[in-house]
Design a protein around this motif. Structure first.
Motif, short mmCIF file in Angstrom:
data_model
loop_
_atom_site.label_atom_id
_atom_site.label_comp_id
_atom_site.label_asym_id
_atom_site.label_seq_id
_atom_site.Cartn_x
_atom_site.Cartn_y
_atom_site.Cartn_z
N GLU A 1 -6.53 0.33 -1.29
CA GLU A 1 -7.02 0.52 -0.54
C GLU A 1 -8.14 0.74 -0.75
O GLU A 1 -8.96 1.26 -1.82
CB GLU A 1 -6.92 1.75 1.58
CG GLU A 1 -8.29 0.72 2.29
CD GLU A 1 -7.62 2.29 3.03
OE1 GLU A 1 -8.55 3.12 3.54
OE2 GLU A 1 -6.84 2.05 3.29
N TYR B 1 -8.43 -4.64 -0.10
CA TYR B 1 -8.05 -4.27 -1.15
C TYR B 1 -8.06 -5.07 -2.58
O TYR B 1 -8.70 -5.73 -3.07
CB TYR B 1 -6.34 -4.79 -0.47
CG TYR B 1 -6.16 -4.96 1.02
CD1 TYR B 1 -5.72 -3.81 1.33
CD2 TYR B 1 -6.45 -5.64 1.87
CE1 TYR B 1 -5.45 -3.82 3.10
CE2 TYR B 1 -6.48 -5.47 3.18
CZ TYR B 1 -6.23 -4.57 3.47
OH TYR B 1 -5.70 -4.22 4.64
N LEU C 1 1.33 -1.33 0.15
CA LEU C 1 0.14 0.17 0.15
C LEU C 1 1.07 1.28 -0.53
O LEU C 1 0.83 1.80 -0.88
CB LEU C 1 -1.07 -0.16 1.14
CG LEU C 1 -1.98 -1.05 1.54
CD1 LEU C 1 -2.71 -0.87 2.78
CD2 LEU C 1 -3.25 -0.30 0.13
N ARG D 1 -11.77 -1.92 4.92
CA ARG D 1 -11.27 -1.85 4.33
C ARG D 1 -10.80 -3.23 3.15
O ARG D 1 -10.63 -4.51 4.46
CB ARG D 1 -9.82 -1.58 4.93
CG ARG D 1 -8.78 -1.59 4.68
CD ARG D 1 -7.34 -1.27 5.67
NE ARG D 1 -6.04 -0.36 5.32
CZ ARG D 1 -5.61 -0.64 5.76
NH1 ARG D 1 -4.81 -1.63 5.83
NH2 ARG D 1 -4.29 1.21 5.18
#
Length: 291
Positions: free
Chosen positions: A269, A284, A262, A282
């Protein structure tokens, strides 16, 4: 020693679930390979309840060790690199019994180092490298220099192993001898860490700067296995990733690797609204620049 141990391994070789038998004899100045024993018998079997069974023997002034290892356990060691001696045993041991060329085929496979196995090992090694580096940096920022030193030493070891795998070889027990030939820059960093007369704080400061560059330059390569899997879906939860059969061995290193990727903009995100005010799930996804 082989003659002395013959009754032991012949009994095992006669059993139908035994795939192969190797003997590894101690050579002068290489006792670490055989755990200080004069000889090691490695017996690979197919179906037994216990993944690893070990016995020790003594004869006059000699000592020997017997390792009966289930095939799936052996494969796991080879994939994860958690038993580094096993590669040297298979590559350099003397084959005493070989059912249907099992041991010879395994030896050929190790020497060829199939692309898939290499790709997974690269990912696992890179994840360990990132974790050690980030934890070491946190200790350094908090002036915990001895703990930082320990993590930096481990991170350089993972970097060394990664470099050897990148060249298409298995990391050996004497990995620094390999790295000295293949990647002298990494060897020089390790040498500076352990032999420099500079204060520990100064050594670590310089090592973090150099390591940052070396890790960053290998990020696309080191994370390729994870990125390749993540490209198969638009977005992932951490549980999706942990539960994926090809990522299960990343274990505790996965979360730290995600944070690193990240930070380096290899993944993004994705925020998903929860029922709570201003609280988000959250997820990805792979960065658009990699698609």
């Amino acid at each position: 020693m082989e003659d002395i141990l013959r009754p032991i391994y012949q009994e095992r070789a006669s059993q139908t679930n035994t795939l192969g038998v190797l003997i590894i004899e101690k050579v002068q100045n290489t006792s670490a390979v055989t755990d200080t024993f004069d000889a090691v018998l490695l017996i690979v079997v197919k179906d037994v309840e216990t993944p690893v069974f070990i016995k020790h023997y003594t004869y006059e002034d000699k000592k020997a060790s017997l390792h009966i290892v289930r095939e799936d356990q052996l494969r796991e060691w080879l994939l994860l690199g958690t038993n580094r001696k096993i590669v040297e045993w298979i590559l350099h041991g003397k084959i005493l019994f070989d059912r249907n060329e099992y041991m010879n085929n395994l030896r050929d496979e190790l020497q060829d180092f199939p692309f898939y196995n290499r790709k997974v090992k690269i990912g696992l090694e890179f994840a360990k490298l990132v974790r050690r580096y980030m934890e070491g940096k946190a200790f350094f920022d908090n002036s915990q220099y001895l703990d930082a030193y320990n993590h930096v030493a481990h991170s350089l070891h993972h970097l060394a192993r990664l470099a050897v795998i990148e060249k298409g070889f298995h990391p050996e027990i004497t990995v620094w001898n390999q790295v000295k030939q293949m990647e002298p820059e990494i060897f020089k960093l390790y040498e500076e860490l352990v032999t420099s007369d500079e204060p520990i704080e100064k050594r670590l400061e310089l090592l973090f700067i150099a390591s940052e560059f070396l890790i960053h330059s290998r990020t696309r390569f080191g994370a390729s296995h994870l990125i390749e899997i993540m490209k198969t879906k638009d977005e992932w939860t951490i549980n999706d990733l942990i539960s994926h059969p090809e990522l299960e061995h990343y274990d505790v290193d996965l979360s730290m690797l995600l944070e690193f990727l990240l930070e380096k903009h290899f993944i993004d995100e994705v925020r998903i609204q929860t029922k709570g005010y201003d609280i988000y799930h959250r997820h990805y996804c792979v960065s658009k620049k990699l698609l």
